[in-house]
Every structure is written in C-alpha cells, then in structure tokens.
Design a protein around this motif. Structure first.
Motif, PDB file in Angstrom:
ATOM      1  N   ILE A 180       0.864  -1.185   0.000  1.00 54.17           N
ATOM      2  CA  ILE A 180       0.000   0.000   0.000  1.00 54.17           C
ATOM      3  C   ILE A 180       0.895   1.228   0.000  1.00 54.17           C
ATOM      4  O   ILE A 180       1.705   1.429   0.922  1.00 54.17           O
ATOM      5  CB  ILE A 180      -0.929  -0.009   1.229  1.00 54.17           C
ATOM      6  N   LEU A 181       0.766   2.057  -1.011  1.00 59.67           N
ATOM      7  CA  LEU A 181       1.625   3.223  -1.185  1.00 59.67           C
ATOM      8  C   LEU A 181       1.001   4.456  -0.543  1.00 59.67           C
ATOM      9  O   LEU A 181      -0.143   4.449  -0.100  1.00 59.67           O
ATOM     10  CB  LEU A 181       1.860   3.467  -2.682  1.00 59.67           C
ATOM     11  N   ASP A 182       1.791   5.531  -0.494  1.00 58.07           N
ATOM     12  CA  ASP A 182       1.307   6.855  -0.090  1.00 58.07           C
ATOM     13  C   ASP A 182       0.714   6.864   1.318  1.00 58.07           C
ATOM     14  O   ASP A 182      -0.348   7.444   1.566  1.00 58.07           O
ATOM     15  CB  ASP A 182       0.277   7.380  -1.088  1.00 58.07           C
ATOM     16  N   MET A 183       1.425   6.252   2.253  1.00 56.56           N
ATOM     17  CA  MET A 183       0.985   6.291   3.647  1.00 56.56           C
ATOM     18  C   MET A 183       1.407   7.583   4.343  1.00 56.56           C
ATOM     19  O   MET A 183       0.925   7.885   5.432  1.00 56.56           O
ATOM     20  CB  MET A 183       1.552   5.096   4.398  1.00 56.56           C
ATOM     21  N   GLY A 184       2.319   8.342   3.737  1.00 51.33           N
ATOM     22  CA  GLY A 184       2.760   9.594   4.342  1.00 51.33           C
ATOM     23  C   GLY A 184       4.263   9.634   4.486  1.00 51.33           C
ATOM     24  O   GLY A 184       4.968   8.638   4.266  1.00 51.33           O
ATOM     25  N   GLU A 185       4.777  10.793   4.899  1.00 47.97           N
ATOM     26  CA  GLU A 185       6.217  11.008   4.975  1.00 47.97           C
ATOM     27  C   GLU A 185       6.779  10.585   6.325  1.00 47.97           C
ATOM     28  O   GLU A 185       6.339  11.048   7.365  1.00 47.97           O
ATOM     29  CB  GLU A 185       6.529  12.487   4.726  1.00 47.97           C
ATOM     30  N   ASN A 186       7.747   9.689   6.282  1.00 51.73           N
ATOM     31  CA  ASN A 186       8.451   9.198   7.470  1.00 51.73           C
ATOM     32  C   ASN A 186       7.511   8.682   8.554  1.00 51.73           C
ATOM     33  O   ASN A 186       7.447   9.228   9.661  1.00 51.73           O
ATOM     34  CB  ASN A 186       9.361  10.281   8.045  1.00 51.73           C
ATOM     35  N   PRO A 187       6.773   7.610   8.292  1.00 47.31           N
ATOM     36  CA  PRO A 187       6.016   6.956   9.373  1.00 47.31           C
ATOM     37  C   PRO A 187       6.988   6.452  10.437  1.00 47.31           C
ATOM     38  O   PRO A 187       8.037   5.909  10.098  1.00 47.31           O
ATOM     39  CB  PRO A 187       5.321   5.791   8.670  1.00 47.31           C
ATOM     40  N   TYR A 188       6.640   6.636  11.704  1.00 48.40           N
ATOM     41  CA  TYR A 188       7.603   6.294  12.759  1.00 48.40           C
ATOM     42  C   TYR A 188       7.140   5.183  13.687  1.00 48.40           C
ATOM     43  O   TYR A 188       7.938   4.600  14.417  1.00 48.40           O
ATOM     44  CB  TYR A 188       7.960   7.533  13.585  1.00 48.40           C
ATOM     45  N   GLY A 196      -8.357  -6.197  15.250  1.00 50.53           N
ATOM     46  CA  GLY A 196      -7.584  -6.435  14.042  1.00 50.53           C
ATOM     47  C   GLY A 196      -8.047  -5.666  12.831  1.00 50.53           C
ATOM     48  O   GLY A 196      -7.567  -5.903  11.717  1.00 50.53           O
ATOM     49  N   ARG A 197      -8.931  -4.685  13.010  1.00 51.22           N
ATOM     50  CA  ARG A 197      -9.493  -4.009  11.848  1.00 51.22           C
ATOM     51  C   ARG A 197      -8.708  -2.763  11.423  1.00 51.22           C
ATOM     52  O   ARG A 197      -8.410  -2.582  10.246  1.00 51.22           O
ATOM     53  CB  ARG A 197     -10.946  -3.620  12.099  1.00 51.22           C
ATOM     54  N   THR A 198      -8.382  -1.901  12.374  1.00 51.84           N
ATOM     55  CA  THR A 198      -7.815  -0.596  12.039  1.00 51.84           C
ATOM     56  C   THR A 198      -6.328  -0.559  12.372  1.00 51.84           C
ATOM     57  O   THR A 198      -5.934  -0.837  13.503  1.00 51.84           O
ATOM     58  CB  THR A 198      -8.533   0.530  12.801  1.00 51.84           C
ATOM     59  N   TYR A 199      -5.530  -0.221  11.384  1.00 51.78           N
ATOM     60  CA  TYR A 199      -4.083  -0.043  11.531  1.00 51.78           C
ATOM     61  C   TYR A 199      -3.804   1.449  11.349  1.00 51.78           C
ATOM     62  O   TYR A 199      -4.218   2.050  10.352  1.00 51.78           O
ATOM     63  CB  TYR A 199      -3.354  -0.871  10.479  1.00 51.78           C
ATOM     64  N   ILE A 200      -3.131   2.063  12.321  1.00 49.55           N
ATOM     65  CA  ILE A 200      -2.858   3.498  12.272  1.00 49.55           C
ATOM     66  C   ILE A 200      -1.360   3.719  12.424  1.00 49.55           C
ATOM     67  O   ILE A 200      -0.733   3.175  13.332  1.00 49.55           O
ATOM     68  CB  ILE A 200      -3.601   4.252  13.388  1.00 49.55           C
ATOM     69  N   THR A 201      -0.802   4.516  11.539  1.00 47.53           N
ATOM     70  CA  THR A 201       0.608   4.874  11.650  1.00 47.53           C
ATOM     71  C   THR A 201       0.750   6.377  11.864  1.00 47.53           C
ATOM     72  O   THR A 201       0.022   7.175  11.264  1.00 47.53           O
ATOM     73  CB  THR A 201       1.391   4.427  10.395  1.00 47.53           C
ATOM     74  N   GLY A 202       1.660   6.746  12.760  1.00 48.92           N
ATOM     75  CA  GLY A 202       1.962   8.149  12.993  1.00 48.92           C
ATOM     76  C   GLY A 202       3.032   8.630  12.028  1.00 48.92           C
ATOM     77  O   GLY A 202       3.889   7.856  11.599  1.00 48.92           O
ATOM     78  N   PHE A 204       6.116  11.357  11.119  1.00 47.45           N
ATOM     79  CA  PHE A 204       7.088  12.310  11.637  1.00 47.45           C
ATOM     80  C   PHE A 204       7.391  13.405  10.621  1.00 47.45           C
ATOM     81  O   PHE A 204       7.650  14.543  10.979  1.00 47.45           O
ATOM     82  CB  PHE A 204       8.386  11.590  12.019  1.00 47.45           C
ATOM     83  N   GLY A 205       7.352  13.073   9.348  1.00 43.54           N
ATOM     84  CA  GLY A 205       7.715  14.031   8.318  1.00 43.54           C
ATOM     85  C   GLY A 205       6.614  15.002   7.945  1.00 43.54           C
ATOM     86  O   GLY A 205       6.834  15.946   7.191  1.00 43.54           O
ATOM     87  N   GLU A 206       5.408  14.774   8.434  1.00 40.83           N
ATOM     88  CA  GLU A 206       4.288  15.678   8.184  1.00 40.83           C
ATOM     89  C   GLU A 206       3.293  15.548   9.326  1.00 40.83           C
ATOM     90  O   GLU A 206       3.330  14.581  10.088  1.00 40.83           O
ATOM     91  CB  GLU A 206       3.624  15.364   6.848  1.00 40.83           C
ATOM     92  N   ASP A 207       2.405  16.517   9.431  1.00 35.89           N
ATOM     93  CA  ASP A 207       1.403  16.449  10.486  1.00 35.89           C
ATOM     94  C   ASP A 207       0.370  15.374  10.166  1.00 35.89           C
ATOM     95  O   ASP A 207       0.093  15.062   9.009  1.00 35.89           O
ATOM     96  CB  ASP A 207       0.683  17.802  10.630  1.00 35.89           C
ATOM     97  N   GLY A 208      -0.217  14.840  11.215  1.00 38.80           N
ATOM     98  CA  GLY A 208      -1.301  13.893  11.050  1.00 38.80           C
ATOM     99  C   GLY A 208      -0.880  12.439  11.129  1.00 38.80           C
ATOM    100  O   GLY A 208       0.255  12.099  11.462  1.00 38.80           O
ATOM    101  N   LEU A 209      -1.827  11.579  10.793  1.00 35.82           N
ATOM    102  CA  LEU A 209      -1.660  10.139  10.850  1.00 35.82           C
ATOM    103  C   LEU A 209      -2.329   9.533   9.624  1.00 35.82           C
ATOM    104  O   LEU A 209      -3.069  10.217   8.912  1.00 35.82           O
ATOM    105  CB  LEU A 209      -2.297   9.562  12.122  1.00 35.82           C
ATOM    106  N   THR A 210      -2.082   8.242   9.416  1.00 34.02           N
ATOM    107  CA  THR A 210      -2.724   7.536   8.312  1.00 34.02           C
ATOM    108  C   THR A 210      -3.260   6.212   8.824  1.00 34.02           C
ATOM    109  O   THR A 210      -2.577   5.498   9.558  1.00 34.02           O
ATOM    110  CB  THR A 210      -1.735   7.288   7.156  1.00 34.02           C
ATOM    111  N   ARG A 223      -6.436   9.488   5.584  1.00 33.54           N
ATOM    112  CA  ARG A 223      -5.747  10.542   6.309  1.00 33.54           C
ATOM    113  C   ARG A 223      -6.523  10.914   7.561  1.00 33.54           C
ATOM    114  O   ARG A 223      -7.741  11.105   7.532  1.00 33.54           O
ATOM    115  CB  ARG A 223      -5.570  11.779   5.431  1.00 33.54           C
ATOM    116  N   VAL A 224      -5.787  11.024   8.660  1.00 30.99           N
ATOM    117  CA  VAL A 224      -6.391  11.348   9.954  1.00 30.99           C
ATOM    118  C   VAL A 224      -5.710  12.595  10.499  1.00 30.99           C
ATOM    119  O   VAL A 224      -4.473  12.664  10.555  1.00 30.99           O
ATOM    120  CB  VAL A 224      -6.220  10.174  10.950  1.00 30.99           C
ATOM    121  N   LEU A 225      -6.486  13.600  10.885  1.00 30.75           N
ATOM    122  CA  LEU A 225      -5.963  14.855  11.427  1.00 30.75           C
ATOM    123  C   LEU A 225      -4.834  15.416  10.550  1.00 30.75           C
ATOM    124  O   LEU A 225      -3.727  15.669  11.043  1.00 30.75           O
ATOM    125  CB  LEU A 225      -5.445  14.662  12.855  1.00 30.75           C
ATOM    126  N   PRO A 226      -5.083  15.635   9.264  1.00 31.45           N
ATOM    127  CA  PRO A 226      -3.995  16.044   8.365  1.00 31.45           C
ATOM    128  C   PRO A 226      -3.380  17.395   8.692  1.00 31.45           C
ATOM    129  O   PRO A 226      -2.285  17.696   8.215  1.00 31.45           O
ATOM    130  CB  PRO A 226      -4.672  16.068   6.988  1.00 31.45           C
TER     131      PRO A 226
END
Length: 382
Positions: A180-188, A196-202, A204-210, A223-226
């Motif tokens: 899966i592409l385009d999850m965001g810049e520098n997920p940490y 087991g349904r929702t996977y959330i990554t924070g 670091f390189g931009e505001d928000g989460l995916t 996109r979450v809280l972009p």
C-alpha cells in the motif's frame, strides 16, 4: 492388595511431585533491564521479583511478545538479537542474532511464527516460533517500523523511508504480500486495534496520521488529522511517542501529539478529532486502564519524572504525581486494579493502586524499562 496399595502410593507420590513442579504463568511477567542485557521475572499478584535471566544482548530499546501458552517470551533486542526465554525454567531457550539493528516484532495469531522488523539492514524476517529457524526474509530497502500481527496469520508493517505499508499473508502455502503506497512522509510507529481491523501509523515528516481498514479487500490510506499542529510553534521532539501505548477507550482513541504538550481524542469510527487535553509536557505513552475509564500519560526527557492521569469522561486531568526520575514504561495488571511503573534512574519498579493512587510496593531492578505481563499473549497487536 498390599502391592496394589504400594503401587497406588507411588503413583500418587509421583503425581504430587509432578504437580508440585507445575508452574502457573498467568500472574507472571518480564521486565527489561536495559543496561545489563537481562530481564527480571516478576509475579504481579505477589508484587515480587522471582529471578533474573541474563545474556540477552543490547536491550536499550527492547520489546517482547509471548507464546499463546504463556511459557515463552520472544525478546527483540537493539543488537538484532531474537531471544526465546523460558519463564518456567527461568532461562534462555534459544537465541539468534538475525540483523544489525532491530526495532520490535510480533507473533502470529496461531503462535507458530515470530516476525522481527529491522532498521539495519531493513526489512522483516520471520522465524519458526519453536526452533527460531528462518521461515521468510522480506527485504524492503527501508527501515521497517510498526510491525504488528493481524488475524489470518498476517503481519503488517510500514517503511520509514518510502512511506509504504505492506501486509504479509502467510496463511497459504506461499507467502502473499500486499503493498500500500502513499501512507505519508516518514512513518515512525503504528498500532492495530484489538479487533484487528484498524491499523494506524503516525507520521514524523508531516502532520497527522494515516489509517487502514484491514477489513477492506483493497485497503486504501485514510488521512487522519492532516492539519493537527499547523500554525503552532514547532517544538523539538525529545522522544517519539510510542503508538503501542496509544489508548482506545470505548469509542475514542487517545493519541500523544508529536512535539506538543497535549493528547488528542479521535472518534474511533469516523477518525475525526473530538477533543484535546493539555498535558504537563510531551507525552510518550498514553495508556488506557483496561476498563477504559482512565488514561495514564508519561513524558519525554527532561520532564520524564511525572505521571498524569486523565478521566476519559471529562477528559480532564484528575491526578498528577512524580514517581521518580526517568519513568520509562507503564503496564496495567490485566483487570486494571494496579499499574507498574519502571523508574529507570532509581533502579526501581513501583506498583500503584489505580483507584486510590497509593504506592503499594517498590521492586529493585537494574535500569528497568519495558514491563510485559503474560496477559499480552491473548491480545492482538501486543
């Protein structure tokens, strides 16, 4: 008749001896002693240490998972070591150094596979949980973070460098990987919900989460809280929040804001912000008591001597105290009546009542950090 009685007596004696050697593991746990490459075996009901197990390598950023029978812990060390610890026999059962720098791992839902994510050389390696023999090597050309188990013998993980999330499905005869592409810049870091349904990554390189909906046959980035934090003065980030410690309290997530003195409240269904709570400093862990009524928050250096407790109904801080210098980790007992805190610079683990906030016990430990009770064996993502 006399011989029969003797035989029964011997059998009874042997049975009693065997029973006496049986050890229940449900009350046990391990504490990382980060400076010495050791783990401390503890009993949560007795609030006591039982044994020290040494020889686990570099544990400066270590985590672990448990086998489904709660007998074995799989410890992921910063030196790339994967160590299988037998907590019944109180010793190392097996150990392999599988990479140069690992950053956590997961165990499959059937307990057969252990996966490790690596910074150096990157990628994910998957091992047989029994023998620690290599089962699969997944190169990614990137540091991997946010590795979790998902239902259906799957592992989900994300790439720091490329901003991709991969799902490795090992349920069939051949491994299948979804990218899966385009999850965001520098997920940490990342988390998965208990169902087991929702996977959330924070990010670091931009505001928000995916987020990803893993129940979707073709999951797409959400996109979450972009724009959270936009327009505010940027602050130095002393320690990245740990997403494993993000809280789900009923219908809301409670997330530590990166670089800001607050936690964020998000509707778990719509993934929209519902509130913010100002905190003492930059939060690292925001952990929900198992009943969901409280969230306990610790903080980054140099303000890491303090704990704040938030009521999830009012979203207000109801208690603040200072357990000691460098509170690195927290772990609730399975039903949440107590919480254990590692106070690294006092070389102690402190146990508190979560209702009265009374200090109940102090346990000596060498530079303690992560605390892991065996109840984690039965929870997805832990």
């Amino acid at each position: 008749m006399k011989s029969l009685i003797s035989a029964l007596a011997i059998a009874a004696a042997l049975g009693t001896a065997a029973f006496a050697e049986t050890i229940a593991t449900g009350d046990l746990g391990l504490i990382i002693e980060r400076a010495n490459g050791s783990v401390l075996l503890v009993d949560q009901s007795e609030r006591a240490s039982l044994a020290r197990i040494e020889g686990l390598g570099d544990l400066s950023h270590a985590s672990m998972v448990y086998s489904s029978d709660e007998r074995y812990a799989y410890v992921f060390g910063r030196d790339g070591g994967l160590t299988k610890v037998d907590i019944v026999e109180r010793k190392i059962a097996n150990r392999v150094v599988q990479a140069g720098n690992s950053i956590g791992g997961a165990i499959s839902d059937d307990g057969k596979l252990v996966a490790v994510s690596n910074y150096e050389p990157g990628g994910v390696r998957i091992f047989d949980a029994d023998t620690l023999e290599l089962v699969a090597d997944i190169p990614t050309d990137s540091k991997t973070i946010g590795l979790v188990d998902a239902p259906g013998r799957r592992f989900v993980f994300t790439m720091w460098d490329t901003g991709e999330t991969w799902i490795a499905d090992l349920s069939g005869s051949e491994m299948d990987i979804t990218k899966i592409l385009d999850m965001g810049e520098n997920p940490y870091d990342a988390l998965i919900t208990g169902n087991g349904r929702t996977y959330i990554t924070g990010l670091f390189g931009e505001d928000g989460l995916t987020a990803l909906d893993l129940w979707d046959d073709d999951p797409k980035p959400i996109r979450v809280l972009p724009n959270y934090g936009r327009g505010q003065e940027e602050m130095p980030v002393y320690k990245m929040p740990h997403l494993e410690g993000w809280a789900l309290t009923g219908s809301e997530f409670v997330l530590p804001a990166v670089g800001h003195h607050e936690v964020l409240w998000i509707d778990a269904n719509t993934l929209e912000e519902t509130a913010r709570t100002k905190t003492y400093s930059q939060p690292v862990f925001a952990m929900a008591r198992p009943d969901g009524r409280q969230v306990w928050v610790n903080f980054a250096h140099p303000m890491n001597d303090t704990i704040q407790v938030i009521d999830t109904v009012s979203k207000e801080i109801i208690h603040e105290f200072k357990p000691g210098p460098a509170v690195l980790h927290m772990e609730f007992t399975p039903r949440g009546h107590e919480i254990w805190l590692s106070v690294r610079d006092e070389n102690k683990v402190k146990v508190y009542d979560t209702h009265t906030f009374e200090l109940l016990r102090e346990i000596e430990a060498d530079s303690p950090s992560g605390i892991f009770f065996t109840a984690r064996a039965h929870r997805t993502g832990l």
